[in-house]
Design a protein around this motif. Structure first.
Motif, PDB file in Angstrom:
ATOM      1  N   PRO A  38       0.818  -1.217   0.000  1.00 14.02           N
ATOM      2  CA  PRO A  38       0.000   0.000   0.000  1.00 14.02           C
ATOM      3  C   PRO A  38       0.850   1.265   0.000  1.00 14.02           C
ATOM      4  CG  PRO A  38      -0.809  -1.545   1.645  1.00 14.02           C
ATOM      5  CD  PRO A  38       0.490  -2.092   1.125  1.00 14.02           C
ATOM      6  N   GLY A  39       0.579   2.131  -0.960  1.00 11.72           N
ATOM      7  CA  GLY A  39       1.261   3.408  -1.040  1.00 11.72           C
ATOM      8  C   GLY A  39       2.686   3.364  -1.547  1.00 11.72           C
ATOM      9  N   ARG A  40       3.217   2.172  -1.873  1.00 13.94           N
ATOM     10  CA  ARG A  40       4.609   2.093  -2.302  1.00 13.94           C
ATOM     11  C   ARG A  40       4.827   1.269  -3.552  1.00 13.94           C
ATOM     12  NH1 ARG A  40       8.557   0.597   2.296  1.00 13.94           N
ATOM     13  NH2 ARG A  40       7.203  -1.166   2.506  1.00 13.94           N
ATOM     14  N   GLY A  41       3.774   0.850  -4.219  1.00 13.78           N
ATOM     15  CA  GLY A  41       3.945   0.090  -5.445  1.00 13.78           C
ATOM     16  C   GLY A  41       4.108  -1.391  -5.192  1.00 13.78           C
ATOM     17  N   GLN A  42       4.884  -2.052  -6.053  1.00 14.13           N
ATOM     18  CA  GLN A  42       5.043  -3.495  -5.968  1.00 14.13           C
ATOM     19  C   GLN A  42       6.505  -3.847  -5.761  1.00 14.13           C
ATOM     20  OE1 GLN A  42       3.296  -5.085  -9.532  1.00 14.13           O
ATOM     21  NE2 GLN A  42       1.222  -4.744  -8.796  1.00 14.13           N
ATOM     22  N   THR A  43       6.732  -5.019  -5.163  1.00 11.93           N
ATOM     23  CA  THR A  43       8.086  -5.506  -4.975  1.00 11.93           C
ATOM     24  C   THR A  43       8.106  -7.011  -5.190  1.00 11.93           C
ATOM     25  OG1 THR A  43      10.018  -5.463  -3.513  1.00 11.93           O
ATOM     26  CG2 THR A  43       7.895  -5.882  -2.468  1.00 11.93           C
ATOM     27  N   CYS A  44       9.237  -7.512  -5.664  1.00 12.38           N
ATOM     28  CA  CYS A  44       9.446  -8.954  -5.834  1.00 12.38           C
ATOM     29  C   CYS A  44      10.268  -9.461  -4.658  1.00 12.38           C
ATOM     30  CB  CYS A  44      10.196  -9.250  -7.128  1.00 12.38           C
ATOM     31  SG  CYS A  44       9.220  -8.937  -8.593  1.00 12.38           S
ATOM     32  N   LEU A  45       9.842 -10.578  -4.093  1.00  6.00           N
ATOM     33  CA  LEU A  45      10.538 -11.179  -2.954  1.00  6.00           C
ATOM     34  C   LEU A  45      10.729 -12.662  -3.229  1.00  6.00           C
ATOM     35  CD1 LEU A  45       8.389  -9.483  -0.175  1.00  6.00           C
ATOM     36  CD2 LEU A  45      10.737  -8.897  -0.791  1.00  6.00           C
ATOM     37  N   PRO A  46      11.760 -13.277  -2.634  1.00 10.10           N
ATOM     38  CA  PRO A  46      11.973 -14.714  -2.848  1.00 10.10           C
ATOM     39  C   PRO A  46      10.863 -15.535  -2.197  1.00 10.10           C
ATOM     40  CG  PRO A  46      13.898 -13.674  -1.832  1.00 10.10           C
ATOM     41  CD  PRO A  46      12.811 -12.673  -1.834  1.00 10.10           C
ATOM     42  N   GLN A  47      10.506 -16.656  -2.829  1.00 15.20           N
ATOM     43  CA  GLN A  47       9.481 -17.518  -2.252  1.00 15.20           C
ATOM     44  C   GLN A  47       9.980 -18.249  -1.011  1.00 15.20           C
ATOM     45  OE1 GLN A  47       7.404 -20.173  -4.886  1.00 15.20           O
ATOM     46  NE2 GLN A  47       6.840 -18.533  -6.286  1.00 15.20           N
ATOM     47  N   ARG A  48      11.277 -18.206  -0.746  1.00 12.32           N
ATOM     48  CA  ARG A  48      11.778 -18.878   0.454  1.00 12.32           C
ATOM     49  C   ARG A  48      11.375 -18.124   1.719  1.00 12.32           C
ATOM     50  NH1 ARG A  48      16.184 -16.987   2.989  1.00 12.32           N
ATOM     51  NH2 ARG A  48      17.320 -15.290   2.007  1.00 12.32           N
ATOM     52  N   PHE A  49      10.886 -16.885   1.568  1.00 13.34           N
ATOM     53  CA  PHE A  49      10.394 -16.130   2.717  1.00 13.34           C
ATOM     54  C   PHE A  49       9.085 -16.740   3.193  1.00 13.34           C
ATOM     55  CE2 PHE A  49      12.578 -11.789   1.701  1.00 13.34           C
ATOM     56  CZ  PHE A  49      13.813 -12.397   1.823  1.00 13.34           C
ATOM     57  N   THR A  50       8.746 -16.521   4.446  1.00 10.84           N
ATOM     58  CA  THR A  50       7.519 -17.054   5.031  1.00 10.84           C
ATOM     59  C   THR A  50       6.362 -16.112   4.738  1.00 10.84           C
ATOM     60  OG1 THR A  50       8.835 -18.021   6.797  1.00 10.84           O
ATOM     61  CG2 THR A  50       6.461 -17.853   7.171  1.00 10.84           C
ATOM     62  N   VAL A  51       5.285 -16.649   4.153  1.00  7.87           N
ATOM     63  CA  VAL A  51       4.107 -15.857   3.785  1.00  7.87           C
ATOM     64  C   VAL A  51       2.933 -16.336   4.636  1.00  7.87           C
ATOM     65  CG1 VAL A  51       2.572 -15.176   1.910  1.00  7.87           C
ATOM     66  CG2 VAL A  51       4.988 -15.651   1.433  1.00  7.87           C
ATOM     67  N   THR A  52       2.300 -15.403   5.355  1.00  8.86           N
ATOM     68  CA  THR A  52       1.149 -15.747   6.188  1.00  8.86           C
ATOM     69  C   THR A  52      -0.012 -14.797   5.887  1.00  8.86           C
ATOM     70  OG1 THR A  52       1.997 -14.348   7.966  1.00  8.86           O
ATOM     71  CG2 THR A  52       2.530 -16.686   8.083  1.00  8.86           C
ATOM     72  N   PRO A  53      -1.252 -15.283   6.019  1.00 13.77           N
ATOM     73  CA  PRO A  53      -2.409 -14.412   5.789  1.00 13.77           C
ATOM     74  C   PRO A  53      -2.406 -13.248   6.785  1.00 13.77           C
ATOM     75  CG  PRO A  53      -3.088 -16.714   6.024  1.00 13.77           C
ATOM     76  CD  PRO A  53      -1.646 -16.637   6.381  1.00 13.77           C
ATOM     77  N   ALA A  54      -2.953 -12.114   6.353  1.00 11.14           N
ATOM     78  CA  ALA A  54      -3.047 -10.926   7.204  1.00 11.14           C
ATOM     79  C   ALA A  54      -4.413 -10.280   6.995  1.00 11.14           C
ATOM     80  CB  ALA A  54      -1.931  -9.936   6.873  1.00 11.14           C
ATOM     81  N   GLU A  55      -4.809  -9.473   7.951  1.00 11.32           N
ATOM     82  CA  GLU A  55      -6.071  -8.734   7.840  1.00 11.32           C
ATOM     83  C   GLU A  55      -5.916  -7.612   6.823  1.00 11.32           C
ATOM     84  OE1 GLU A  55      -9.096  -9.192   9.380  1.00 11.32           O
ATOM     85  OE2 GLU A  55      -8.194 -11.105   9.977  1.00 11.32           O
ATOM     86  N   PRO A  56      -6.938  -7.361   6.010  1.00  6.87           N
ATOM     87  CA  PRO A  56      -6.868  -6.209   5.102  1.00  6.87           C
ATOM     88  C   PRO A  56      -6.944  -4.919   5.903  1.00  6.87           C
ATOM     89  CG  PRO A  56      -9.016  -7.251   4.964  1.00  6.87           C
ATOM     90  CD  PRO A  56      -8.181  -8.110   5.866  1.00  6.87           C
ATOM     91  N   PRO A  57      -6.449  -3.820   5.355  1.00  8.65           N
ATOM     92  CA  PRO A  57      -6.538  -2.556   6.073  1.00  8.65           C
ATOM     93  C   PRO A  57      -8.003  -2.161   6.266  1.00  8.65           C
ATOM     94  CG  PRO A  57      -5.650  -2.226   3.862  1.00  8.65           C
ATOM     95  CD  PRO A  57      -5.809  -3.691   4.061  1.00  8.65           C
ATOM     96  N   ALA A  58      -8.309  -1.561   7.430  1.00  9.29           N
ATOM     97  CA  ALA A  58      -9.685  -1.158   7.725  1.00  9.29           C
ATOM     98  C   ALA A  58     -10.138  -0.041   6.786  1.00  9.29           C
ATOM     99  CB  ALA A  58      -9.798  -0.718   9.170  1.00  9.29           C
ATOM    100  N   VAL A  59      -9.245   0.877   6.488  1.00  5.69           N
ATOM    101  CA  VAL A  59      -9.523   1.990   5.588  1.00  5.69           C
ATOM    102  C   VAL A  59      -8.558   1.857   4.427  1.00  5.69           C
ATOM    103  CG1 VAL A  59      -9.466   4.498   5.349  1.00  5.69           C
ATOM    104  CG2 VAL A  59     -10.238   3.472   7.473  1.00  5.69           C
ATOM    105  N   PRO A  60      -8.991   2.043   3.200  1.00  9.87           N
ATOM    106  CA  PRO A  60      -8.020   1.984   2.112  1.00  9.87           C
ATOM    107  C   PRO A  60      -6.822   2.878   2.429  1.00  9.87           C
ATOM    108  CG  PRO A  60     -10.240   2.209   1.252  1.00  9.87           C
ATOM    109  CD  PRO A  60     -10.331   2.365   2.740  1.00  9.87           C
ATOM    110  N   PRO A  61      -5.585   2.372   2.254  1.00 11.19           N
ATOM    111  CA  PRO A  61      -4.391   3.089   2.717  1.00 11.19           C
ATOM    112  C   PRO A  61      -4.285   4.543   2.295  1.00 11.19           C
ATOM    113  CG  PRO A  61      -3.823   0.940   1.887  1.00 11.19           C
ATOM    114  CD  PRO A  61      -5.272   1.131   1.592  1.00 11.19           C
TER     115      PRO A  61
END
Length: 140
Positions: free
Chosen positions: A44-67
């Motif tokens: 949010p607010g910073r565009g997109q980034t590519c990260l390695p899949q070896r990082f740990t990905v977990t579900p998160a809550e969406p922002p309450a208000v659009p950023p």
């Protein structure tokens, strides 16, 4: 490392990505996977980034208000939501409402909208036509 099936299931969802080697994490929407292997995160607010899949990905809550709405004046997002009701489905999304809210603010800054006391934005009425003023020293 998060397994491939879990990553597929998280596509389009809000996630937290953590580097297992450093105390660093990223928050955003998981928008893509690629064969490197890597993942594409929309932050949010910073565009997109590519990260390695070896990082740990977990579900998160969406922002309450659009950023982007955090920087908007009171009433702008509500006015945008009201305008979105008159437009297509995209305008109903958080991104669409943010776009409309920022457009309203820009229109207000340019003098096309004025702030009403009811926390809403209304079009500025056209000024009443006036007779041209003759130049000094001109004869009618």
């Amino acid at each position: 490392m998060t397994d491939a099936q879990t990553l597929q299931n998280l596509l389009g969802e809000w996630v937290t990505v953590r580097n297992p080697d450093l105390p660093v994490s990223w928050y955003g929407r998981l928008v893509g996977l690629h064969e490197d292997p890597g993942l594409l995160l929309a932050i949010p607010g910073r565009g997109q980034t590519c990260l390695p899949q070896r990082f740990t990905v977990t579900p998160a809550e969406p922002p309450a208000v659009p950023p982007a709405a955090h920087s908007l004046p009171d009433g702008a997002l509500d006015s945008a939501a009201a305008g979105a009701d008159m437009l297509g489905a995209w305008a109903q999304t958080p991104a669409g409402r943010n776009y409309l809210a920022h457009a309203l603010v820009q229109l207000a800054r340019d003098g096309w909208l004025r702030r009403e006391t009811a926390d809403a934005w209304d079009p500025v009425p056209d000024p009443e036509p006036t007779e041209p003023t003759p130049a000094p020293g001109a004869t009618p």
